[in-house]
Design a protein around this motif. Sequence first.
Motif, short mmCIF file in Angstrom:
data_model
loop_
_atom_site.label_atom_id
_atom_site.label_comp_id
_atom_site.label_asym_id
_atom_site.label_seq_id
_atom_site.Cartn_x
_atom_site.Cartn_y
_atom_site.Cartn_z
N ALA A 1 0.85 -1.19 0.00
CA ALA A 1 0.00 0.00 0.00
C ALA A 1 0.88 1.24 0.00
N GLY A 2 0.47 2.27 -0.76
CA GLY A 2 1.20 3.52 -0.78
C GLY A 2 2.03 3.73 -2.03
N LEU A 3 1.89 2.87 -3.02
CA LEU A 3 2.64 3.03 -4.27
C LEU A 3 2.00 4.13 -5.12
N PRO A 4 2.76 4.73 -6.05
CA PRO A 4 2.21 5.79 -6.91
C PRO A 4 0.98 5.31 -7.70
N TRP A 5 0.02 6.19 -7.85
CA TRP A 5 -1.18 5.99 -8.66
C TRP A 5 -2.16 4.98 -8.06
N GLU A 6 -1.93 4.57 -6.84
CA GLU A 6 -2.84 3.61 -6.21
C GLU A 6 -3.61 4.32 -5.09
N ASP A 7 -4.91 4.57 -5.31
CA ASP A 7 -5.74 5.14 -4.26
C ASP A 7 -6.46 4.03 -3.51
N TRP B 1 6.01 12.28 -6.49
CA TRP B 1 4.73 11.62 -6.23
C TRP B 1 4.03 12.17 -4.97
N ASP B 2 4.57 13.25 -4.42
CA ASP B 2 4.03 13.82 -3.17
C ASP B 2 3.98 12.77 -2.06
N ILE B 3 5.01 11.96 -2.01
CA ILE B 3 5.08 10.91 -0.99
C ILE B 3 5.80 11.47 0.24
N THR B 4 5.15 11.37 1.38
CA THR B 4 5.81 11.70 2.65
C THR B 4 5.94 10.41 3.45
N ALA B 5 7.05 10.30 4.14
CA ALA B 5 7.33 9.08 4.91
C ALA B 5 7.96 9.46 6.23
N SER B 6 7.93 8.55 7.15
CA SER B 6 8.56 8.77 8.44
C SER B 6 10.06 9.00 8.24
N SER B 7 10.60 9.93 9.00
CA SER B 7 12.03 10.21 8.89
C SER B 7 12.87 9.22 9.66
N ARG B 8 12.23 8.35 10.43
CA ARG B 8 12.94 7.32 11.18
C ARG B 8 12.60 5.94 10.60
N ALA B 9 13.55 5.02 10.73
CA ALA B 9 13.31 3.66 10.25
C ALA B 9 12.06 3.10 10.92
N PRO B 10 11.23 2.36 10.16
CA PRO B 10 11.48 1.81 8.82
C PRO B 10 11.03 2.70 7.66
N TYR B 11 10.93 4.03 7.86
CA TYR B 11 10.65 4.99 6.78
C TYR B 11 9.34 4.69 6.06
N GLU B 12 8.33 4.35 6.84
CA GLU B 12 7.05 3.94 6.26
C GLU B 12 6.27 5.15 5.73
N VAL B 13 5.56 4.93 4.64
CA VAL B 13 4.79 5.99 3.99
C VAL B 13 3.74 6.56 4.95
N LEU B 14 3.58 7.89 4.92
CA LEU B 14 2.57 8.57 5.74
C LEU B 14 1.43 9.11 4.89
N SER B 15 1.75 9.48 3.67
CA SER B 15 0.71 9.94 2.74
C SER B 15 1.30 9.98 1.34
N THR B 16 0.41 9.98 0.34
CA THR B 16 0.82 10.14 -1.05
C THR B 16 -0.19 11.07 -1.72
N ARG B 17 0.05 11.34 -2.98
CA ARG B 17 -0.90 12.17 -3.73
C ARG B 17 -2.27 11.49 -3.80
N TRP B 18 -2.29 10.16 -3.64
CA TRP B 18 -3.54 9.41 -3.84
C TRP B 18 -4.12 8.85 -2.53
N LEU B 19 -3.32 8.85 -1.48
CA LEU B 19 -3.78 8.32 -0.20
C LEU B 19 -3.43 9.30 0.92
#
Length: 688
Positions: free
Chosen positions: A423-429, A468-486
Motif C-alpha cells: 500500500a502507498g505506491l504511486p497511482w494507487e488510491d 509523487w508527493d510521498i511523505t514518509a517517516s524520517s525514522r526507520a522503517p521509513y514507512e509511507v505517511l501519505s501520497t498524492r492518492w492516499l
Amino acid sequence: MKVSAYLGITMKIDEANRSAAKIYPDYRSLFLEKIPGALTKGSWSETRMHRCSTALTMPQGTLPDGKCSLRPLFFCAEIRIIKRILTTMDRKKDLALKTVLVAINAKYIHTNLAVRYLYELAKQAGNTQVSFVEYTINQRPAQLLRELYLLQADCLVFSCYIWNINLILELCEELKKVSPHTRLVLAGPEVSYDSKTLLERNPFLDQIIRGEGEAMWLPFLKSLEYPDSLPNVPSLTFSAWNHTIQENPLAPAFDLTGLPFPYGDLEELDGRILYFEASRGCPFQCGYCLSSIEQGVRFLPLPQVFAALDRFLAQRVRQVKFVDRTFNCKKSYALAIWRYLAEHDNGVTNFHFEIAGELLDEECLEFLKTVRKGQFQFEVGVQSTNETTLASITRKTNSEKLLEICRRVDQMGNIHLHLDLIAGLPWEDASSFACSFNQVFAIRPQQLQLGFLKVLKGSAIHRQAAQWDITASSRAPYEVLSTRWLSFRDLLSLKEVEEMVEIFYNSGRFSNLLEAILPCYDSPFSLFAQLGAYYTKQGHHLANHSKERHYEILRDFCLEMGLGFPAEWEQLALLDLCLHEKPKKLPNFLPLEQLSSHKDWNCGFYEASENIQTYLPDYLGEHPRRLAKITHLQWFPFALVPSGSNGRTYSAHPGETAVLFDYKANLRNLAGRAHMQILFTVTGKEST
C-alpha cells in the motif's frame, strides 16, 4: 626535577616503547590515530600531541629541545598515561584485537546470515579473536547494553537493517559513554547509502562498512591493528585524524565461490529458521527495492549449493529460507536446485523461495506438482494489479498472467503460497488498492501480506518521493505517511485492514468461519474494512485478546452488522478451534458439554487396536487414556462437507460428523494446522 630523575623515567618506559613498535612502527601515527581517540576523543591539542610524540621518539637520555628546564613534570604525566596504554597492549597474547559481530534479529527464531559469513571468513584466515552474538529487538535496551558492555570487546560491528537501526544507535550512544575505548562500527543495507551523514550526526560512531562486508572484511580486521591502513580499506567510511569524514571507494563485487558455509553447529540451531543464499542481485528494477541498485545477478556454483543443502537435509532442519531476491530468475538454475531437493527429500525440511510467479512456465509447473506436500513454500510479490502503478515503479509484470499462475500453484495443494501487496505506491488510491486486494484474495493463498511502502534510502522511490508527493517517516522503517492518492487517514484505514487480515486470515484460525461469512459481503476487502472499523471503534485494538475472545469478537461483529450467527457458524468456529489445539476452553457461545459428547463411543474408539492401526499408526502401544489426552475426537451436530476452490475449508450441512485431530508437531502444516481425519459422517439416511 633533576635530569637524573627524568632519565630514570625514560629508561623505565623504553621496553614498553619497543613493544609498541611491533604494532605502531610510526609513533606519530600512534598519537594521531590511537592515543587521542582512546583517551579523550580528540581533546588533546596539536601542541600537546607533538610534545608527547617528541618525548617518546627522542634518543634515550635526551630532554626535549636539549634543555633540562623544559617542564619535565608535564612529560612525566604524559609518559605515565602512555606507558599504561602501551603495557596493556603488550600484554595481549595475540596482536589481533577482540572483535565481536552483533546481530539484533526481529525474532528469536531468526538467524543472521551476514555475521556468520564474516565470522567464518575470519576463522578461515586464522583470526581467533573474532566472534559473534545474536539478540532480538524484543529484549530491553538496558539488558542489551549490559550484555554488550560485558563482552569487553575492542571492536563491535553491528549488522544494521530497518527493523533494528534505531535500537542500535541508542545502544551505541550509551556504549560510548561506558566503554569509550571500544570501536563502534555499523554495517549492512541500512547504513550503506548515507554513511557520511550518519557519522556526522552520530559522533559516538567510529566507522561504517558499506555494501558487501565479505569483500573488505580481512583488510578491515588488519586496520584494527594498524590504523595507518584505514585509507586503504575499501568500502569503509571513517573519521580521519583531522576530523574530516573519509569515504573510501567500494570494494569490487565479492566472488560468491568464496562464501563459506555459514552454520558451524546446526544442532545448536534446532527449531530456528536458517537462511541461505544461492545468488545475489536481481534482474528487475523495482523502484522501492534496494536490490535494483545492483547490476546483474551472481550465482553460487551448483556443486557448492548442493553441498550446503546436503548438510541441511542430513540435520533434518525445520526450515531453510533462500534469501535470493528472485530465486527463479534463471530457470535452469532454479529447476536444478528444486529437482535436487525433490530427489534428496528427507520428508521434514521445508524450503522457502521468493520467486517471480510469472516466470513459471509449463515445465516448471508440471514438475512442481510432483514435490512433497509442504516441502516448498513460495513467496510472490504481486504488490499491485494496477498497471499504471506497476509501470511507475518499473515493475514489468502481466498481472493477469501472474495471478493465473498463482492460482494454479495454489490448486496443486502441495505448495504453501504467500502473496504480497504494498500500500502507498504511486497511482494507487483506496479504491485501486481494494481492487488489488480482492483479486489476490480470490486465490486464497495461505498468507496474504498487506505491507506498506518503505521509502528506503538509496532506492528510486526515495529519489522520486517529491514527484509523487510521498511523505514518509524520517525514522526507520521509513514507512509511507501519505501520497498524492492516499491521505494519512486512508492509510490508517488500511492499517485496520492489515490487522484484521493478520488476526482473522493469516493466522489460519478462522478459515472455515470466514468462508461462511464472506458471501454476506460484496467483496473480501469490504468485510475486512468494516471489521477493522468495528474492531477499532470498540477499542479492541488497545488490548491483547485470547483466541477464544477473538471468536466472540467476530460473532459480536456479525450480530452488530445484522448478519446473525447461526448454529452452523458456531460449529465452524469450533472446527477452526480444534484445528489448532486440543480445546480446553470454548468461546462463550459454545456449550462446554459439547467437548464430551458421545463419550462412550470415543472411549471405544481409542480402545480398539484396529482403529489405532488405521488412524493413529504413530501411536501404536500407547495407552487409550494417553491417546485421548494427546489427540482429540470431536463430534459435530452437522455434516462437514469440503468447500472452497482449494478444498481446505468445510461447510456445514444437515447430519453429524466425528472428526479426529492429531496435534503431533511433524503432522502439522506450515500454518500450524493439525492433522484432521473425518471418521464418521451421517447425512440424512446415508452414513460414511
